[in-house]
Design a protein around this motif. Sequence first.
Motif, PDB file in Angstrom:
ATOM      1  N   ILE A   1       9.619   9.565  14.405  1.00 57.83           N
ATOM      2  CA  ILE A   1       8.773  10.647  13.890  1.00 57.83           C
ATOM      3  C   ILE A   1       8.424  11.628  15.000  1.00 57.83           C
ATOM      4  N   THR A   2       7.996  11.122  16.144  1.00 55.77           N
ATOM      5  CA  THR A   2       7.618  12.014  17.246  1.00 55.77           C
ATOM      6  C   THR A   2       8.817  12.811  17.749  1.00 55.77           C
TER       7      THR A   2
ATOM      8  N   LYS B   1      -0.757  12.016   7.950  1.00 55.49           N
ATOM      9  CA  LYS B   1      -0.926  10.568   7.729  1.00 55.49           C
ATOM     10  C   LYS B   1       0.344  10.089   7.042  1.00 55.49           C
ATOM     11  N   THR B   2       1.084   9.220   7.723  1.00 53.94           N
ATOM     12  CA  THR B   2       2.384   8.831   7.195  1.00 53.94           C
ATOM     13  C   THR B   2       2.726   7.407   7.609  1.00 53.94           C
ATOM     14  N   SER B   3       3.823   6.906   7.074  1.00 58.07           N
ATOM     15  CA  SER B   3       4.330   5.569   7.388  1.00 58.07           C
ATOM     16  C   SER B   3       5.772   5.517   6.905  1.00 58.07           C
ATOM     17  N   GLY B   4       6.430   4.399   7.184  1.00 56.57           N
ATOM     18  CA  GLY B   4       7.778   4.239   6.660  1.00 56.57           C
ATOM     19  C   GLY B   4       8.889   4.517   7.635  1.00 56.57           C
TER      20      GLY B   4
ATOM     21  N   LYS C   1       0.852  -1.190   0.000  1.00 56.81           N
ATOM     22  CA  LYS C   1       0.000   0.000   0.000  1.00 56.81           C
ATOM     23  C   LYS C   1       0.890   1.244   0.000  1.00 56.81           C
ATOM     24  N   ILE C   2       1.555   1.461  -1.134  1.00 57.46           N
ATOM     25  CA  ILE C   2       2.386   2.639  -1.331  1.00 57.46           C
ATOM     26  C   ILE C   2       1.967   3.293  -2.640  1.00 57.46           C
ATOM     27  N   GLY C   3       2.609   4.409  -2.988  1.00 53.88           N
ATOM     28  CA  GLY C   3       2.215   5.121  -4.198  1.00 53.88           C
ATOM     29  C   GLY C   3       2.264   4.267  -5.446  1.00 53.88           C
TER      30      GLY C   3
ATOM     31  N   SER D   1       1.767  11.248   3.040  1.00 56.06           N
ATOM     32  CA  SER D   1       2.965  10.800   2.321  1.00 56.06           C
ATOM     33  C   SER D   1       3.790   9.907   3.231  1.00 56.06           C
ATOM     34  N   GLU D   2       4.729   9.181   2.636  1.00 55.92           N
ATOM     35  CA  GLU D   2       5.671   8.402   3.422  1.00 55.92           C
ATOM     36  C   GLU D   2       6.614   9.339   4.171  1.00 55.92           C
TER      37      GLU D   2
END
Length: 327
Positions: free
Chosen positions: A254-255, A245-248, A13-15, A215-216
């Motif tokens: 990230i925080t 909304k992100t992932s990767g 589930k990526i671009g 985006s990632e």
Amino acid sequence: MRNIIYCAQFHDKIGYSVAAMGYLKSLDNCLKHENDINLKIYSISLSQDHSAFKESHFSDEERALIKKYHLKDNSELDVLISEGFDMLWHTTTVLPIISKSRNVFFSKNCDYHIYDLIKKSNKNYHMLVWETNELPSEWKELIEHFQPESLLTASEWNRDTFLKYANNEFIKHNNSNINVSLVPHLIEEDISSSRSFSKISNIDLEDKFVVFSLSEWNDRKNHHALITSFISELGNRDDAVLVLKTSGAPKEAITNEIKSVKNLIRIPYKKNNIVLLLDYLKDDELNYLYDRCDVFALLSKGEGFSLPLSEATKFKKPVIAPREGGH
């Protein structure tokens, strides 16, 4: 009968995966009027859970399409190889090379490498996008190695970049030409009355100015600039929120980066008005975010096309994006 194998990351589930599913829907529609093409898809994945194919992440239509065209096993693939086939590989240019040394997972019950399939094909066609208007030397070497019949790309910006290379350099080294064709990604036009929305639990976006970004998490997507801009302008407002909304990347990384940016910006009364979404969201939940936001922002350093920006415009939302790129 013309055999065609379409190789892409259908199970991720990526671009690239979302774009591939869009093309598969278009091909399925076209093949309703064609009787001399035998299309099969060969799925590859960079995800460890590929073998556990998360059906809940796909719509009924998408699951049906994968089942309809998916290669069943090596024996079916052997038949296509013996009969002859053309290959459409919709991946990064380097993936066929790294697939032999990295954890790249292939279609269930099929273990041919994408590199071998490209080499065994009668003709191969490479579908790709690129994030800048300059191409690295490694990319040029790989294109010369695989000798695609044509390059297919989603934006005029990319087409011009590839044509510059094809006309100026490829022809010098090979005394031949390479075609570059424009095939835009599919952006489905929903009828508003049939579009479904689902609010996301534990997130209150009512009566707030919402900036949404999807985006990632990597350096190219330039989240640092987006977070810096938001905090500088709206970081002390209770009625504004940035939804990421992100992932990767790990949640802690990230925080920590968000905290680091906050600490660098000196404004009074900074609010906790950044919402971080890392879990998988269904289409109706993404629809809600696109519909609810006041502006969509993606400050990426480079995009070959950018499906999220296009989706935002489908919802008639203003977008903030770089001046350069395939969008």
